[in-house]
Design an enzyme around this catalytic site. Structure first.
Site, PDB file in Angstrom:
ATOM      1  N   LEU A 244      16.558 -35.009 -31.693  1.00 10.07           N
ATOM      2  CA  LEU A 244      17.080 -36.267 -31.154  1.00 10.07           C
ATOM      3  C   LEU A 244      15.941 -37.284 -31.043  1.00 10.07           C
ATOM      4  CD1 LEU A 244      19.501 -35.093 -28.319  1.00 10.07           C
ATOM      5  CD2 LEU A 244      19.861 -35.225 -30.800  1.00 10.07           C
TER       6      LEU A 244
ATOM      7  N   ALA B 256      16.710 -41.004 -31.296  1.00 11.40           N
ATOM      8  CA  ALA B 256      17.307 -42.345 -31.430  1.00 11.40           C
ATOM      9  C   ALA B 256      16.741 -43.339 -30.418  1.00 11.40           C
ATOM     10  CB  ALA B 256      18.823 -42.252 -31.287  1.00 11.40           C
TER      11      ALA B 256
ATOM     12  N   ARG C 269       9.677 -47.966 -22.556  1.00 11.30           N
ATOM     13  CA  ARG C 269       8.494 -47.912 -21.691  1.00 11.30           C
ATOM     14  C   ARG C 269       7.184 -47.811 -22.474  1.00 11.30           C
ATOM     15  NH1 ARG C 269       8.851 -43.423 -17.539  1.00 11.30           N
ATOM     16  NH2 ARG C 269      10.708 -42.646 -18.585  1.00 11.30           N
TER      17      ARG C 269
ATOM     18  N   GLY D 162      12.707 -35.477 -29.826  1.00 12.19           N
ATOM     19  CA  GLY D 162      11.570 -36.004 -30.575  1.00 12.19           C
ATOM     20  C   GLY D 162      10.401 -36.411 -29.710  1.00 12.19           C
TER      21      GLY D 162
ATOM     22  N   GLY E  52      17.207 -32.586 -15.181  1.00 11.68           N
ATOM     23  CA  GLY E  52      18.430 -31.836 -14.924  1.00 11.68           C
ATOM     24  C   GLY E  52      18.064 -30.466 -14.359  1.00 11.68           C
TER      25      GLY E  52
ATOM     26  N   LYS F  82     -18.769 -43.622 -48.448  1.00  7.32           N
ATOM     27  CA  LYS F  82     -17.353 -43.927 -48.709  1.00  7.32           C
ATOM     28  C   LYS F  82     -17.050 -43.659 -50.186  1.00  7.32           C
ATOM     29  CE  LYS F  82     -15.817 -47.285 -50.518  1.00  7.32           C
ATOM     30  NZ  LYS F  82     -15.027 -48.143 -51.417  1.00  7.32           N
TER      31      LYS F  82
HETATM   32  C1  UD1 Z   1      17.585 -35.180 -20.612  1.00 13.26           C
HETATM   33  C2  UD1 Z   1      18.528 -34.106 -20.067  1.00 13.26           C
HETATM   34  C3  UD1 Z   1      17.955 -33.542 -18.781  1.00 13.26           C
HETATM   35  C4  UD1 Z   1      16.563 -33.003 -19.002  1.00 13.26           C
HETATM   36  C5  UD1 Z   1      15.679 -34.055 -19.638  1.00 13.26           C
HETATM   37  C6  UD1 Z   1      14.380 -33.441 -20.074  1.00 13.26           C
HETATM   38  C7  UD1 Z   1      20.761 -34.735 -20.775  1.00 13.26           C
HETATM   39  C8  UD1 Z   1      22.035 -35.321 -20.357  1.00 13.26           C
HETATM   40  N1  UD1 Z   1      19.831 -34.659 -19.844  1.00 13.26           N
HETATM   41  O1  UD1 Z   1      17.622 -36.239 -19.704  1.00 13.26           O
HETATM   42  O2  UD1 Z   1      18.778 -32.501 -18.275  1.00 13.26           O
HETATM   43  O3  UD1 Z   1      16.013 -32.534 -17.795  1.00 13.26           O
HETATM   44  O4  UD1 Z   1      16.289 -34.642 -20.808  1.00 13.26           O
HETATM   45  O5  UD1 Z   1      13.499 -34.423 -20.535  1.00 13.26           O
HETATM   46  O6  UD1 Z   1      20.631 -34.313 -21.898  1.00 13.26           O
HETATM   47  N2  UD1 Z   1      18.666 -39.577 -27.190  1.00 13.26           N
HETATM   48  C9  UD1 Z   1      19.311 -39.994 -28.313  1.00 13.26           C
HETATM   49  N3  UD1 Z   1      20.480 -40.665 -28.189  1.00 13.26           N
HETATM   50  C10 UD1 Z   1      21.058 -40.917 -26.982  1.00 13.26           C
HETATM   51  C11 UD1 Z   1      20.390 -40.474 -25.828  1.00 13.26           C
HETATM   52  C12 UD1 Z   1      19.200 -39.805 -25.960  1.00 13.26           C
HETATM   53  O7  UD1 Z   1      18.814 -39.764 -29.434  1.00 13.26           O
HETATM   54  O8  UD1 Z   1      22.122 -41.528 -26.966  1.00 13.26           O
HETATM   55  C13 UD1 Z   1      17.408 -38.844 -27.332  1.00 13.26           C
HETATM   56  C14 UD1 Z   1      16.234 -39.622 -26.770  1.00 13.26           C
HETATM   57  O9  UD1 Z   1      15.617 -40.401 -27.787  1.00 13.26           O
HETATM   58  C15 UD1 Z   1      15.304 -38.489 -26.301  1.00 13.26           C
HETATM   59  C16 UD1 Z   1      16.280 -37.376 -25.905  1.00 13.26           C
HETATM   60  O10 UD1 Z   1      17.489 -37.654 -26.570  1.00 13.26           O
HETATM   61  O11 UD1 Z   1      14.484 -38.011 -27.341  1.00 13.26           O
HETATM   62  C17 UD1 Z   1      16.504 -37.280 -24.386  1.00 13.26           C
HETATM   63  O12 UD1 Z   1      17.100 -38.469 -23.905  1.00 13.26           O
HETATM   64  P1  UD1 Z   1      16.749 -39.066 -22.484  1.00 13.26           P
HETATM   65  O13 UD1 Z   1      17.530 -40.304 -22.306  1.00 13.26           O
HETATM   66  O14 UD1 Z   1      15.284 -39.122 -22.303  1.00 13.26           O
HETATM   67  O15 UD1 Z   1      17.341 -37.930 -21.529  1.00 13.26           O
HETATM   68  P2  UD1 Z   1      16.980 -37.710 -20.014  1.00 13.26           P
HETATM   69  O16 UD1 Z   1      17.727 -38.662 -19.185  1.00 13.26           O
HETATM   70  O17 UD1 Z   1      15.521 -37.639 -19.866  1.00 13.26           O
END
Ligand code: UD1
Ligand code: MG
Length: 451
Positions: free
Chosen positions: A11, A13, A18, A103, A142, A335
């Site tokens: 994942l 996206a 930040r 990712g 979580g 170089k």
């Molecule tokens: C998520 C978990 C949480 C965990 C935490 C660990 C869920 C609902 N929660 O929360 O339990 O403790 O990660 O870091 O899964 N992403 C997408 N598309 C989206 C949303 C997210 O690609 O629509 C990707 C983000 O780029 C990232 C990852 O998924 O790489 C996690 O997303 P993020 O929004 O950081 O999740 P957390 O709220 O941190």
């Protein structure tokens, strides 16, 4: 067997607001390469049959970094469950284990992923295995809710009760899921929760409701660091650097002061290499056995053959090749040039677009003038040649084998093998001139005193 196969969804996206950057978060580099490539390298050890990254619109750089693996675009960011849903078509019919990774969590180890797969293969054959961890500060992660049957649910912090928030066991986000069931549960996710998102984490509850076992394994907090800011990026860099330092030493290199040596993900060191303090390796450096790299050197895109001596204060730029037992000394920049076996370039020199033949000696302050403001030109220095100090070799130019160049020369024409070339103003000498000059000045000074 199909059941033993592994597919990976990464994942990626999120833009990572930040980071305050114009590039996608997963493209930020750790030890010289994008975070997402660290992750892909880690999963490649598991020999996955398919890998797909979920990226955001316009993230062409991520697609290129991930290639030849596939990418799918998540147009609206509706949550981690929604992100996984985007990979459905690519993984249709896949019945092995699907690993879901983030990712921006690039430090995860192959060992932890293997432990999850091992758990999947265990007696209870859990349909979902979550990688949990116990961070010093559980913060907004979580929480993993355990029951008598193993893992019962994951609750997001915002949706958790006070009692659940007190749980120290957290969700890293990494999951190993039965591929035959994953998308069925994903289709059933709802966004009726505190964030209004489709939570991937809800598949645990759905699996339990379907009578499937769920489990978890625990990883170390250090490998589950999520990178959301430049400060966390620096923390990830420090962790990776420590891993690389340790690996270098375990493979037979001496690092006199490990904490001051910086490696690239792909640095290769032979045995009995000694690296002094404050040495930086950029990408693409390969060092042979018995090489000594003295303090304060910077190497990038360079090959150093066995027994060579580099530094202190040397800079090897891309295309530098330092041959067996050659020396490159202080304040020398190389170089796109080959320094052949046993040649010495010891002090204050720039060698670019050149070959230095075996055993040649390049005097202090020698410069290959390789650039005329428009093009780059080649300097060829033959075997055993001797270039006197403070010479400028104006390329294209060839110094034959065994030839000598007098100190302070500007060499613009080729020098035949075995010849001496001197290209500088002829020295003149006027006998007594200095003594005469001095006495004149003394008389002048005496006259002024009297006045
Ligand atoms: C998520 C978990 C949480 C965990 C935490 C660990 C869920 C609902 N929660 O929360 O339990 O403790 O990660 O870091 O899964 N992403 C997408 N598309 C989206 C949303 C997210 O690609 O629509 C990707 C983000 O780029 C990232 C990852 O998924 O790489 C996690 O997303 P993020 O929004 O950081 O999740 P957390 O709220 O941190
Ligand atoms: Mg996060």
């Amino acid at each position: 067997m199909a059941q033993d196969q592994i597919a990976v969804i990464v994942l990626a996206a999120g833009m990572g607001t930040r980071m305050k950057s114009s590039q996608p978060k997963v493209m930020h580099r750790v030890a010289g390469r994008p975070m997402v490539n660290h992750l892909l390298d880690t999963v490649s050890a598991l020999a996955p049959s398919r890998v797909v990254a979920v990226i955001g619109p316009g993230m062409d750089s991520v697609a290129a970094a991930v290639a030849p693996h596939l990418t799918v675009v998540q147009t609206d960011r509706l949550g981690t469950g929604h992100a996984v849903a985007q990979a459905k078509t690519v993984l249709a019919g896949f019945s092995g284990t699907i690993l879901v990774l983030y990712g921006d969590t690039p430090l995860i180890t192959t060992e932890s992923l293997e432990a999850m797969l091992e758990c999947r293969r265990g007696d209870r054959h859990p349909a979902v295995v979550v990688l949990g961890f116990r961070p010093v500060d559980p913060g907004q992660y979580g929480r993993l809710v355990e029951g008598p049957q193993g893992l019962e649910a994951i609750v997001e912090f915002k949706d958790a009760t006070e009692q659940q928030r007190a749980i120290g066991l957290c969700n890293s986000g990494v999951m190993a899921v039965d591929g035959a069931r994953l998308f069925g549960w994903i289709d059933r996710l709802s966004n009726d929760n505190a964030k209004g998102e489709y939570y991937l984490t809800d598949i645990v509850g759905l699996a339990r409701a379907d009578g499937q076992a769920c489990g978890f394994v625990e990883g170390a907090e250090e490998e589950l660091l999520g990178v959301n800011s430049r400060v966390e990026l620096a923390a990830a860099e420090a962790i990776v650097q420590n891993r690389l330092r340790r690996a270098a030493m375990e493979n037979g290199a001496t690092l006199v002061d490990p904490d001051s040596v910086y490696f690239s993900w792909d640095t290769r060191l032979g045995r009995d290499v000694v690296v002094g303090p404050h040495v930086v390796f950029g990408p693409g450096v390969s060092v042979g056995d018995d090489v000594e790299i003295r303090p304060f050197c910077h190497l990038e895109g360079a090959v150093v053959d066995s027994g060579a001596l580099i530094g202190p204060f040397a800079r090897l730029r891309p295309g530098a090749v330092v041959g067996v037992k050659a020396h490159v000394g202080n304040f020398v920049e190389i170089k796109k040039a080959t320094v052949e076996a046993g040649a010495k370039v010891n002090h204050l020199t720039y060698i670019g677009d050149a070959r230095i033949g075996a055993g040649a000696n390049i005097g202090a302050g020698t410069i290959t003038c390789n650039y005329d403001g428009f093009g780059k030109f080649f300097t060829d220095i033959g075997e055993g040649a001797f270039i006197g100090s403070n010479s400028s070799l104006v390329a294209p130019v060839k110094i034959g084998d065994g030839a000598m160049v007098g100190a302070g020369s500007v060499v613009t024409r080729d020098v035949v093998a075995g010849a001496l070339a001197v290209g500088r103003g002829t020295q003149v000498e006027r006998a007594g001139w200095a003594d005469h000059f001095r006495s004149l000045k003394q008389i002048e000074a005496a006259g002024k005193k009297k006045e």
